[in-house]
Motif scaffolding. Sequence first.
Motif, PDB file in Angstrom:
ATOM      1  N   CYS A 146      -1.749   2.133  -0.166  1.00 40.51           N
ATOM      2  CA  CYS A 146      -2.697   1.067  -0.480  1.00 40.51           C
ATOM      3  C   CYS A 146      -1.925  -0.182  -0.871  1.00 40.51           C
ATOM      4  O   CYS A 146      -0.838  -0.099  -1.425  1.00 40.51           O
ATOM      5  N   LYS A 147      -2.485  -1.320  -0.554  1.00 40.70           N
ATOM      6  CA  LYS A 147      -1.961  -2.610  -0.984  1.00 40.70           C
ATOM      7  C   LYS A 147      -3.036  -3.267  -1.832  1.00 40.70           C
ATOM      8  O   LYS A 147      -4.221  -2.969  -1.678  1.00 40.70           O
TER       9      LYS A 147
ATOM     10  N   GLU B  79      -3.892   5.711  -3.689  1.00 47.36           N
ATOM     11  CA  GLU B  79      -3.928   5.987  -2.252  1.00 47.36           C
ATOM     12  C   GLU B  79      -5.318   5.650  -1.735  1.00 47.36           C
ATOM     13  O   GLU B  79      -6.311   5.906  -2.403  1.00 47.36           O
ATOM     14  N   HIS B  80      -5.370   5.093  -0.541  1.00 46.54           N
ATOM     15  CA  HIS B  80      -6.630   4.680   0.069  1.00 46.54           C
ATOM     16  C   HIS B  80      -6.821   5.479   1.354  1.00 46.54           C
ATOM     17  O   HIS B  80      -6.036   5.334   2.293  1.00 46.54           O
TER      18      HIS B  80
ATOM     19  N   ARG C  85      -5.915  -4.659   0.190  1.00 45.95           N
ATOM     20  CA  ARG C  85      -6.634  -3.742   1.088  1.00 45.95           C
ATOM     21  C   ARG C  85      -8.125  -3.815   0.804  1.00 45.95           C
ATOM     22  O   ARG C  85      -8.559  -3.810  -0.345  1.00 45.95           O
TER      23      ARG C  85
ATOM     24  N   ALA D 198      -8.818  -4.187  -3.188  1.00 45.69           N
ATOM     25  CA  ALA D 198      -8.623  -2.943  -3.935  1.00 45.69           C
ATOM     26  C   ALA D 198      -8.322  -3.208  -5.405  1.00 45.69           C
ATOM     27  O   ALA D 198      -8.878  -2.542  -6.288  1.00 45.69           O
TER      28      ALA D 198
ATOM     29  N   LEU E 212     -10.494   7.168  -2.707  1.00 48.92           N
ATOM     30  CA  LEU E 212      -9.322   6.681  -3.423  1.00 48.92           C
ATOM     31  C   LEU E 212      -8.774   7.791  -4.305  1.00 48.92           C
ATOM     32  O   LEU E 212      -9.540   8.524  -4.935  1.00 48.92           O
TER      33      LEU E 212
ATOM     34  N   ASP F 255     -15.196   4.914   1.211  1.00 46.74           N
ATOM     35  CA  ASP F 255     -13.753   5.117   1.137  1.00 46.74           C
ATOM     36  C   ASP F 255     -13.416   6.122   0.046  1.00 46.74           C
ATOM     37  O   ASP F 255     -14.142   6.264  -0.939  1.00 46.74           O
TER      38      ASP F 255
ATOM     39  N   VAL G 266     -11.765  -2.550   0.310  1.00 45.55           N
ATOM     40  CA  VAL G 266     -12.444  -1.322  -0.106  1.00 45.55           C
ATOM     41  C   VAL G 266     -13.899  -1.429   0.334  1.00 45.55           C
ATOM     42  O   VAL G 266     -14.567  -2.428   0.069  1.00 45.55           O
TER      43      VAL G 266
ATOM     44  N   ILE H 191      -1.115  -0.232  -7.997  1.00 52.11           N
ATOM     45  CA  ILE H 191      -1.132  -0.147  -6.536  1.00 52.11           C
ATOM     46  C   ILE H 191       0.274  -0.354  -5.978  1.00 52.11           C
ATOM     47  O   ILE H 191       0.742   0.398  -5.125  1.00 52.11           O
TER      48      ILE H 191
END
Length: 129
Positions: free
Chosen positions: A43-44, A37-38, A47, A11, A55, A53, A49, A31
Motif C-alpha cells: 500500500c502507498k 496491506e491493501h 492508494r 489510504a 486492509l 477493499d 480506498v 503505510i
Amino acid sequence: MTQAHDETVRADLWLWAARFFKTRRLSREAIDGGKVEHNDGPCKPSRAVRCGDVLRITRGEERFEIQVLDVSAKRGPASEAQQLYRESEASIEARAQARENRRLTGPDGPGRRPDKQARRLLRRFKTRQ
C-alpha cells in the motif's frame, strides 16, 4: 460523514478518519513502514480506498483484517468511524488470543530500572563494540 459508494479516498486519510491512527502523519508513516496491506498487496499513502477493499493493519502488537464498508475523508466520532469498516471474525479471535497470551505471560520488559552497577555494565558493553 459518508460519501457515495463509488467514490475513493486516499489510504492515509481513510485510516485517520476510521480512527486507526491519531494523526494523518502516523497513518502515513505506518503505510510507508509496511504496516498496511491493501488487497493482499503493498500500500502507498495515496492508494485509493474503495468500498469492499480488504486492509491488513498492524498497529503495535495488534493486527486487524478489515473490509471497507464506506469511505470518508472526515474524522468524526468513534461511533461513526466504526461504521466505515467490518473486522473479520478470524481477526477478532486472533487479537483476543494475543491479548490473553500477553495477560498470562506478563510484561515483556525488565521489572525495574537498572541500578548503578547495571548501568555501568551496560555502558561498558555498549562502548566495547
